[in-house]
Design a protein around this motif. Structure first.
Motif, PDB file in Angstrom:
ATOM      1  N   SER A 178       0.833  -1.200   0.000  1.00  0.00           N
ATOM      2  CA  SER A 178       0.000   0.000   0.000  1.00  0.00           C
ATOM      3  C   SER A 178       0.868   1.251   0.000  1.00  0.00           C
ATOM      4  O   SER A 178       1.886   1.296   0.696  1.00  0.00           O
ATOM      5  N   PRO A 179       0.451   2.275  -0.734  1.00  0.00           N
ATOM      6  CA  PRO A 179       1.199   3.538  -0.690  1.00  0.00           C
ATOM      7  C   PRO A 179       1.113   4.217   0.677  1.00  0.00           C
ATOM      8  O   PRO A 179       1.890   5.118   0.986  1.00  0.00           O
ATOM      9  N   LYS A 180       0.207   3.760   1.519  1.00  0.00           N
ATOM     10  CA  LYS A 180       0.065   4.328   2.861  1.00  0.00           C
ATOM     11  C   LYS A 180       1.273   4.045   3.733  1.00  0.00           C
ATOM     12  O   LYS A 180       1.467   4.682   4.756  1.00  0.00           O
ATOM     13  N   HIS A 181       2.098   3.078   3.324  1.00  0.00           N
ATOM     14  CA  HIS A 181       3.268   2.701   4.120  1.00  0.00           C
ATOM     15  C   HIS A 181       4.548   3.402   3.675  1.00  0.00           C
ATOM     16  O   HIS A 181       5.638   3.023   4.087  1.00  0.00           O
ATOM     17  N   TYR A 182       4.415   4.420   2.876  1.00  0.00           N
ATOM     18  CA  TYR A 182       5.583   5.109   2.311  1.00  0.00           C
ATOM     19  C   TYR A 182       6.546   5.620   3.381  1.00  0.00           C
ATOM     20  O   TYR A 182       7.759   5.529   3.227  1.00  0.00           O
ATOM     21  N   LEU A 183       6.043   6.162   4.459  1.00  0.00           N
ATOM     22  CA  LEU A 183       6.917   6.788   5.454  1.00  0.00           C
ATOM     23  C   LEU A 183       7.435   5.840   6.535  1.00  0.00           C
ATOM     24  O   LEU A 183       8.154   6.273   7.427  1.00  0.00           O
ATOM     25  N   ILE A 184       7.115   4.564   6.457  1.00  0.00           N
ATOM     26  CA  ILE A 184       7.600   3.615   7.469  1.00  0.00           C
ATOM     27  C   ILE A 184       9.131   3.596   7.490  1.00  0.00           C
ATOM     28  O   ILE A 184       9.745   3.559   8.560  1.00  0.00           O
ATOM     29  N   ALA A 185       9.751   3.627   6.322  1.00  0.00           N
ATOM     30  CA  ALA A 185      11.226   3.630   6.277  1.00  0.00           C
ATOM     31  C   ALA A 185      11.783   4.856   6.996  1.00  0.00           C
ATOM     32  O   ALA A 185      12.780   4.764   7.719  1.00  0.00           O
ATOM     33  N   GLU A 186      11.148   5.983   6.826  1.00  0.00           N
ATOM     34  CA  GLU A 186      11.602   7.221   7.474  1.00  0.00           C
ATOM     35  C   GLU A 186      11.355   7.197   8.983  1.00  0.00           C
ATOM     36  O   GLU A 186      12.166   7.689   9.760  1.00  0.00           O
ATOM     37  N   GLN A 187      10.233   6.638   9.375  1.00  0.00           N
ATOM     38  CA  GLN A 187       9.840   6.689  10.785  1.00  0.00           C
ATOM     39  C   GLN A 187      10.409   5.552  11.621  1.00  0.00           C
ATOM     40  O   GLN A 187      10.534   5.692  12.835  1.00  0.00           O
ATOM     41  N   GLN A 188      10.728   4.425  10.995  1.00  0.00           N
ATOM     42  CA  GLN A 188      11.180   3.278  11.783  1.00  0.00           C
ATOM     43  C   GLN A 188      12.579   2.798  11.429  1.00  0.00           C
ATOM     44  O   GLN A 188      13.374   2.528  12.315  1.00  0.00           O
ATOM     45  N   LEU A 189      12.890   2.683  10.135  1.00  0.00           N
ATOM     46  CA  LEU A 189      14.193   2.136   9.756  1.00  0.00           C
ATOM     47  C   LEU A 189      15.302   3.177   9.844  1.00  0.00           C
ATOM     48  O   LEU A 189      16.369   2.918  10.405  1.00  0.00           O
ATOM     49  N   ARG A 190      15.064   4.357   9.331  1.00  0.00           N
ATOM     50  CA  ARG A 190      16.109   5.401   9.358  1.00  0.00           C
ATOM     51  C   ARG A 190      16.563   5.727  10.792  1.00  0.00           C
ATOM     52  O   ARG A 190      17.762   5.859  11.034  1.00  0.00           O
ATOM     53  N   PRO A 191      15.659   5.837  11.779  1.00  0.00           N
ATOM     54  CA  PRO A 191      16.139   6.098  13.151  1.00  0.00           C
ATOM     55  C   PRO A 191      17.048   4.991  13.698  1.00  0.00           C
ATOM     56  O   PRO A 191      18.013   5.277  14.405  1.00  0.00           O
ATOM     57  N   ILE A 192      16.769   3.742  13.365  1.00  0.00           N
ATOM     58  CA  ILE A 192      17.635   2.645  13.805  1.00  0.00           C
ATOM     59  C   ILE A 192      19.009   2.795  13.176  1.00  0.00           C
ATOM     60  O   ILE A 192      20.043   2.701  13.852  1.00  0.00           O
TER      61      ILE A 192
END
Length: 188
Positions: free
Chosen positions: A113-127
């Motif tokens: 889903s395009p709704k998950h676009y910011l997951i990388a920014e919000q969860q993966l990038r901080p790690i």
């Protein structure tokens, strides 16, 4: 330059397909790069229990050592339940806090889903940032509609993967040059 691609899920084919294409582009464009792909579906990783990464054996030690020895990481992840998979998070948990210091890291995301676009920014990038990675500003987001029969069918995705590889390698090379200039300031 040592490049490790990580297909960060134990199930599904889309992330594996995306990472295979990304690594194909890398090997074609940068034949001198020492490229390796780690597919979490084909390794047997222990769950992190707080031990030092060198105290693990088998696939777990192989994977953690490959990541620690890499100059560049290209991390592919699907989005499950609006989050990265636990198998990928476990890889980060197996590593020391500063494991990604002086490494350039880029991200390829597959999602339904395009709704998950910011997951990388919000969860993966901080790690990645917490672990001191030099994270590429751009990432590639690939939706379900961009795949057909385990192939990427959207030409724009191919173009974006090519750009990601070029940007990642340029960033890595530039960063390595900066680190070398810094090291050259010292006489020892």
């Amino acid at each position: 330059m040592k490049v490790v691609g990580i297909s960060g899920s134990r199930i599904g084919s889309k992330t594996r397909t995306a990472m295979a294409e990304t690594m194909r582009v890398l090997e074609e464009s940068y034949p001198n790069a020492e490229a390796t792909t780690i597919d979490l579906a084909s390794v047997d990783l222990a769950w992190s229990d707080g031990r030092h990464f060198l105290d693990y054996e088998g696939d777990t030690q192989h994977v953690t050592r490959a990541i620690m020895d890499a100059d560049v990481l290209i991390i592919g992840t699907p989005i499950f339940q609006a989050s990265i998979p636990g198998s990928l998070k476990n890889v980060f948990d197996l590593l020391p806090e500063r494991a990604l210091e002086n490494k350039t890291v880029s991200i390829v995301v597959t999602a339904g889903s395009p709704k998950h676009y910011l997951i990388a920014e919000q969860q993966l990038r901080p790690i990645l940032t917490y672990m001191k990675a030099n994270v590429s500003q751009n990432f590639v987001f690939i939706e379900e509609k961009d795949f057909h029969q385990k192939e990427i069918v959207n030409d724009d995705v191919h173009f974006r993967l090519q750009n990601l590889v070029e940007d990642t390698m340029l960033l890595a090379e530039t960063y390595q040059e900066m680190l070398q200039k810094k090291d050259d300031l010292y006489d020892f």
